[in-house]
Each structure stands twice: as C-alpha cells, then as structure tokens.
Design an enzyme around this catalytic site. Structure first.
Site, PDB file in Angstrom:
ATOM      1  N   ASN A 107     143.272 106.267  53.276  1.00  0.00           N
ATOM      2  CA  ASN A 107     141.973 106.595  52.688  1.00  0.00           C
ATOM      3  C   ASN A 107     142.175 107.369  51.398  1.00  0.00           C
ATOM      4  O   ASN A 107     143.113 108.163  51.286  1.00  0.00           O
ATOM      5  CB  ASN A 107     141.175 107.470  53.667  1.00  0.00           C
ATOM      6  CG  ASN A 107     139.816 107.866  53.131  1.00  0.00           C
ATOM      7  OD1 ASN A 107     139.084 107.047  52.577  1.00  0.00           O
ATOM      8  ND2 ASN A 107     139.456 109.139  53.270  1.00  0.00           N
ATOM      9  N   HIS A 109     140.263 110.212  49.135  1.00  0.00           N
ATOM     10  CA  HIS A 109     139.200 111.205  49.308  1.00  0.00           C
ATOM     11  C   HIS A 109     139.142 112.078  48.052  1.00  0.00           C
ATOM     12  O   HIS A 109     140.176 112.535  47.558  1.00  0.00           O
ATOM     13  CB  HIS A 109     139.509 112.069  50.537  1.00  0.00           C
ATOM     14  CG  HIS A 109     138.458 113.100  50.805  1.00  0.00           C
ATOM     15  ND1 HIS A 109     137.225 112.771  51.321  1.00  0.00           N
ATOM     16  CD2 HIS A 109     138.434 114.433  50.581  1.00  0.00           C
ATOM     17  CE1 HIS A 109     136.493 113.866  51.419  1.00  0.00           C
ATOM     18  NE2 HIS A 109     137.204 114.888  50.978  1.00  0.00           N
ATOM     19  N   SER A 136     142.917 112.940  46.886  1.00  0.00           N
ATOM     20  CA  SER A 136     144.057 112.809  47.803  1.00  0.00           C
ATOM     21  C   SER A 136     144.039 111.419  48.426  1.00  0.00           C
ATOM     22  O   SER A 136     142.972 110.893  48.736  1.00  0.00           O
ATOM     23  CB  SER A 136     143.947 113.824  48.954  1.00  0.00           C
ATOM     24  OG  SER A 136     143.801 115.147  48.480  1.00  0.00           O
ATOM     25  N   ASP A 145     139.100 113.025  57.586  1.00  0.00           N
ATOM     26  CA  ASP A 145     139.865 113.471  56.410  1.00  0.00           C
ATOM     27  C   ASP A 145     140.984 114.464  56.755  1.00  0.00           C
ATOM     28  O   ASP A 145     141.332 115.328  55.944  1.00  0.00           O
ATOM     29  CB  ASP A 145     138.920 114.096  55.358  1.00  0.00           C
ATOM     30  CG  ASP A 145     137.873 113.112  54.871  1.00  0.00           C
ATOM     31  OD1 ASP A 145     138.175 111.915  54.803  1.00  0.00           O
ATOM     32  OD2 ASP A 145     136.745 113.550  54.564  1.00  0.00           O
TER      33      ASP A 145
END
Ligand code: GAR
Length: 222
Positions: A107, A109, A136, A145
């Site tokens: 992911n 973020h 990140s 997250d």
C-alpha cells in the site's frame, strides 16, 4: 524471464496507477498489470486501463465488509497476481482479504508512517507543526496502515502550507516512490518476512528513502 503479474486496487483518480503504467511503458518496471479493481464503479482510475482489465463492485450493495472483501479477493485471485498493490484504495481491507494476499500486498500511504495512519494525513501533519511530511510504501497487515514500512519519500513543510499544498507537492514523489519500490519488489529484492520488511535477504532496520533523483537509498548508505 516471466513478467510479474500485478493487480492494482484503486478508489479514485488513479494517478499512482498511472505512474505504474508509465514505469512499465518506460521499461523501468518489468511487470504486467493484469487487473485494476475498485470499490467505486465510477472511479476515474478504471478508465486508465482497457475494459477487460477492469473490475468494480459497489461496496454499498454488500451486506458487510467481509462479503465485499471476499468478492474482491475472488476477483483478484482470478487474475493470478504475483503482487497486489493498493494505489489510492480508500476502503479498509479486512482480514478476509489481507490473509489471502499476505506477503504480496503493498500500500502507498500519504504520511511518514507510523505517523498519521488513516485519513486527513496532510491536515494532521500541519496541525502537529511537523517540519517534514511524506509518503510511505508498506506491506499490508490486517491492522490499518500498520505493516512494515519499506520506503519513504520526504518533503519539507513550508510556511503557509495548506493541506492541499502538501498533497500537490507530495504527489509526484509518491509516484516515483511507488514505481521504485514496485520495481525492486518484482525483482525479488524486497520481501515481507514475518512482520519485517527485508531487502536483499536482510531485515531493513529503517525504511529506505527516495532521493531527489528518484532512487531508493539504503539508510546505511549516506
Ligand atoms: C494518494 O495520495 C495516496 O497516497 C492516497 O490516496 C491518493 C490517491 O491518489 N492513499 C491513501 O490515502 C490510502 N489510505 P491517486 O488516485 O491519484 O493515486
């Protein structure tokens, strides 16, 4: 060598998806996008790939999170991805999904994790008086997250910045960060081992950082 197959999850505009498509077209990322998946049938991101690669489900029509996640996971699995990348995917992925793709699920973020998990990251960085902000890329675990951070891109916070200023300045750095990390992931250099991010068979003690030329640098190298 067989190209790595990438599935990409999106919810909105899709500029990070576009960055991956552009990196592939430029020969910087040896991979093939085999599907783009959205929880929003009208997401503009979907139009960035040909129709046969698109899947969307209207999350509001499913009775609960787990049933939507199961439908999404089935659709993603059907394209046999080596890697699944959340590139602006805004819906929380439950364990129904994350357990099926653990170790190959990434992911991006828009914060310097572990700061500001969740939403409104630019406003929260400003409210906290941070001098630096950033993005990140991390491995995805069931907690939001919270997975091991692989790499970060940092930008300065300037006097008078509003949340939108940070978002606009950060976005091109996000694109470079996501493309660079994905390139090393498909090369097999970056892996998730347990709860850790590893590079070249060694745990990363700190996240990699993106330099001004768009290259990932190891924290031990200065
Ligand atoms: C990006 O800024 C990405 O970091 C963020 O959404 C934006 C999507 O833009 N992701 C998250 O906030 C995930 N929690 P895009 O659709 O143009 O790639």
């Amino acid at each position: 060598m067989k190209k790595n197959r990438i599935a990409i999850l999106v919810s909105g505009r899709g500029s990070n998806l576009q960055a991956l498509l552009d990196a592939i077209a430029a020969g910087q990322l040896e991979a093939e996008v085999v599907g783009v998946f959205s929880d929003k049938p009208k997401a503009p991101a979907l139009a960035r790939v040909p129709e046969p690669l698109r899947w969307s489900g209207d999350a509001r029509r499913f009775p609960d999170r787990a049933s939507f996640d199961a439908a999404l996971a089935d659709a993603v699995e059907a394209v046999r991805p080596d890697w699944v990348i959340c590139a602006g995917y805004m819906r929380i992925l439950g364990e129904t999904f994350t357990a099926r793709f653990r170790g190959r699920l990434l992911n991006i973020h828009p914060s310097l994790l572990p700061k500001y998990r969740g939403l409104h990251t630019h406003a929260r960085a400003l409210e906290a008086g941070d001098r630096e902000h950033g993005a990140s890329v991390h491995w995805v675990v069931p907690e939001l997250d919270a997975g091991a951070v692989i790499a970060q891109a940092v930008i300065p916070v300037l006097p008078g910045d509003q949340p939108d200023d940070l978002a606009v300045r950060l976005l091109p750095r996000e694109h470079a960060l996501l493309a660079a990390v994905t390139a090393w992931v498909v090369q097999g250099r970056l892996t998730e081992q347990g709860d850790e991010a590893w590079l070249d068979g060694q745990p990363l003690l700190k996240p990699l950082s993106l330099d001004s030329a768009g290259q990932l640098t190891h924290p031990t190298a200065t």
